[in-house]
Design a protein around this motif. Structure first.
Motif, short mmCIF file in Angstrom:
data_model
loop_
_atom_site.label_atom_id
_atom_site.label_comp_id
_atom_site.label_asym_id
_atom_site.label_seq_id
_atom_site.Cartn_x
_atom_site.Cartn_y
_atom_site.Cartn_z
N THR A 252 116.45 119.16 44.29
CA THR A 252 116.08 120.43 43.68
C THR A 252 117.31 121.33 43.56
N PRO A 253 117.21 122.38 42.77
CA PRO A 253 118.24 123.42 42.85
C PRO A 253 118.27 123.99 44.27
N SER A 254 119.39 124.57 44.65
CA SER A 254 119.52 125.12 46.00
C SER A 254 118.59 126.31 46.20
N PHE A 255 117.98 126.36 47.39
CA PHE A 255 117.11 127.48 47.74
C PHE A 255 117.28 127.80 49.21
N VAL A 256 116.82 128.98 49.60
CA VAL A 256 117.00 129.46 50.97
C VAL A 256 115.66 129.51 51.69
N PHE A 257 115.64 128.93 52.89
CA PHE A 257 114.50 129.07 53.79
C PHE A 257 115.02 129.02 55.22
N GLY A 258 114.55 129.92 56.04
CA GLY A 258 114.93 129.93 57.45
C GLY A 258 116.40 130.14 57.69
N GLY A 259 117.07 130.91 56.81
CA GLY A 259 118.47 131.20 57.01
C GLY A 259 119.41 130.10 56.60
N THR B 92 114.91 132.31 38.49
CA THR B 92 114.35 130.96 38.36
C THR B 92 113.63 130.60 39.65
N TRP B 93 112.53 129.87 39.51
CA TRP B 93 111.74 129.46 40.66
C TRP B 93 111.43 127.97 40.58
N LEU B 94 111.41 127.33 41.73
CA LEU B 94 110.90 125.98 41.88
C LEU B 94 109.41 126.09 42.17
N TRP C 126 105.74 128.82 45.17
CA TRP C 126 106.84 129.30 44.35
C TRP C 126 108.03 129.57 45.26
N ILE C 127 109.19 128.98 44.92
CA ILE C 127 110.40 129.16 45.71
C ILE C 127 111.52 129.62 44.79
N GLY C 128 112.07 130.80 45.05
CA GLY C 128 113.18 131.29 44.25
C GLY C 128 114.44 130.48 44.49
N VAL C 129 115.19 130.21 43.41
CA VAL C 129 116.45 129.47 43.51
C VAL C 129 117.59 130.38 43.06
N ASN C 130 117.52 131.63 43.54
CA ASN C 130 118.45 132.67 43.09
C ASN C 130 119.36 133.16 44.21
N GLY C 131 119.50 132.36 45.28
CA GLY C 131 120.43 132.69 46.35
C GLY C 131 119.86 133.54 47.47
N ILE C 132 118.61 133.96 47.37
CA ILE C 132 117.95 134.69 48.44
C ILE C 132 116.61 134.03 48.73
N GLU C 133 116.09 134.27 49.92
CA GLU C 133 114.79 133.69 50.26
C GLU C 133 113.68 134.40 49.47
N ASP C 134 112.88 133.62 48.77
CA ASP C 134 111.82 134.14 47.91
C ASP C 134 110.75 133.06 47.81
N ILE C 135 109.74 133.14 48.68
CA ILE C 135 108.73 132.08 48.78
C ILE C 135 107.34 132.70 48.77
N THR C 136 106.48 132.18 47.89
CA THR C 136 105.10 132.65 47.85
C THR C 136 104.14 131.48 47.70
N PHE C 137 102.93 131.66 48.23
CA PHE C 137 101.81 130.74 48.00
C PHE C 137 100.85 131.42 47.03
N THR C 138 100.30 130.66 46.09
CA THR C 138 99.27 131.19 45.19
C THR C 138 98.11 130.20 45.15
N TYR C 139 96.92 130.72 44.88
CA TYR C 139 95.71 129.90 44.91
C TYR C 139 94.91 130.05 43.62
N GLY C 140 94.49 128.87 43.10
CA GLY C 140 93.57 128.80 41.99
C GLY C 140 92.18 128.48 42.52
N PRO C 141 91.36 127.82 41.70
CA PRO C 141 90.00 127.49 42.14
C PRO C 141 89.99 126.62 43.39
N LEU C 142 89.16 127.01 44.35
CA LEU C 142 89.02 126.28 45.60
C LEU C 142 87.55 125.95 45.83
N GLY C 143 87.28 124.68 46.14
CA GLY C 143 85.93 124.31 46.53
C GLY C 143 85.62 124.82 47.92
N ALA C 144 84.47 124.42 48.45
CA ALA C 144 84.12 124.79 49.82
C ALA C 144 85.23 124.31 50.76
#
Length: 248
Positions: free
Chosen positions: A62-69, A136-138, A159-177
Motif C-alpha cells: 500500500t502507499p505509506s500510512f501512519v498508525f501507532g506512531g 488520498t485515502w486507502l 478509511w486510512i489517510g496516506v497523507n503523512g499523518i494518522e487519519d483512520i475511520t470506520f464506516t458502516y453500511g447496511p448491517l443484518g442482526a
C-alpha cells in the motif's frame, strides 16, 4: 561583646510538580469519515479481491500510512472483518474475537467488525485508494459479507489517510442482526495498548450510518514493524468529490 555575622544570600529554589507522563493509548470515538459515511467501492468499478473465503487473510502493498506512531506500507485483510497493519500470516487469521487490547494474535489490528464471517456464502471485498484531489485515502470495503453459517450480511469500511499523518475511520453500511460474538476496536503491535468500542453486547452496537475515528497517542511501545508480507499490488481509483468452537 557583640558579634555581627554577615550571612551569604540564600537561594530559594521553587519546586514544581513534574507534569504527568502521557501514557500510550488508542481511542475510538465518533468522528466523520472523509466521504461522510459508507461509500461502496463498487461504484468506481473496483473489482472484488480474489481469494477471500472462510478463514482467509490476503496481503497488499500500500502507499505509506501512519498508525501507532509508525509508518507502514502493507496490510493484511482478514475475511473476519479486521485489517492487520503491516501484513499478516495464517496465524493472524482468527474467527474468535476478543476484547482489545489482547496479547494473543492477531496484534496490530484495526477491527471495524471482527466476528466469524464467510465470503464463501456471499459478499465481496474491495480495496483501492481514493482521492479528492488534495488528500488520498486507502479504503478497505467489506460489502454484504455473510456471517458464518448465517443468512445475515454485513457491510463496513476502513478509511486510512496516506497523507503523512494518522487519519483512520470506520464506516458502516447496511448491517443484518448482529452476531453474539463481535468486536469493534483496535490495538497496537505489542498487544498491550488498545480500545474496544463494542464487545459481545457491551458498548454501543454498530449501526448503518455510524462513523468512528481511531486515534493513537505516544506509541509505539518498543515494538519494531514486522517484515512486509506483500502479495498483491494496490490499484488506484479517483474520487469525484472464549469463544465458541467453530463447526466444521
Amino acid at each position: 561583646m557583640n558579634v555581627s555575622r554577615i550571612l551569604a544570600p540564600v537561594a530559594f529554589v521553587v519546586l514544581t510538580a513534574s507534569p504527568a507522563l502521557a501514557m500510550p493509548s488508542i481511542s475510538i470515538e465518533p468522528g466523520d469519515s472523509p466521504a461522510g459515511g459508507y461509500l461502496p467501492l463498487s461504484v468506481f468499478g473496483i473489482a472484488p479481491t480474489a481469494g477471500m473465503g472462510d478463514e482467509s487473510i490476503v496481503n497488499f502493498t500500500t502507499p505509506s500510512f501512519v498508525f501507532g506512531g509508525e509508518t507502514w506500507g502493507s496490510v493484511g485483510i482478514s475475511s473476519n472483518g479486521y485489517l492487520k497493519v503491516g501484513g499478516g500470516t495464517s496465524a493472524d487469521s482468527s474467527f474468535a474475537n476478543t476484547a482489545l487490547p489482547d496479547a494473543s494474535s492477531p496484534k496490530n489490528i484495526l477491527a471495524p467488525f471482527w466476528t466469524d464471517l464467510d465470503f464463501g456464502l456471499g459478499g465481496a471485498f474491495r480495496i483501492a485508494t481514493l482521492t479528492d484531489g488534495v488528500n488520498t485515502w486507502l479504503v478497505s470495503d467489506w460489502a454484504g459479507v455473510h456471517g458464518f453459517g448465517s443468512a445475515q450480511t454485513y457491510t463496513f469500511q476502513i478509511w486510512i489517510g496516506v497523507n503523512g499523518i494518522e487519519d483512520i475511520t470506520f464506516t458502516y453500511g447496511p448491517l443484518g442482526a448482529l452476531p453474539a460474538d463481535l468486536t469493534v476496536g483496535a490495538q497496537d503491535a505489542s498487544g498491550t495498548v488498545g480500545d474496544t468500542w463494542y464487545y459481545n453486547g457491551t458498548g454501543t452496537a454498530p449501526f448503518n450510518g455510524l462513523q468512528l475515528r481511531v486515534s493513537s497517542l505516544d506509541l509505539p511501545v518498543d515494538v519494531p514493524e514486522p517484515a512486509a508480507l506483500a502479495l498483491f499490488g494496490l490499484g488506484v481509483a479517483g474520487l469525484g468529490f472464549a469463544r465458541r468452537r467453530k463447526a466444521a
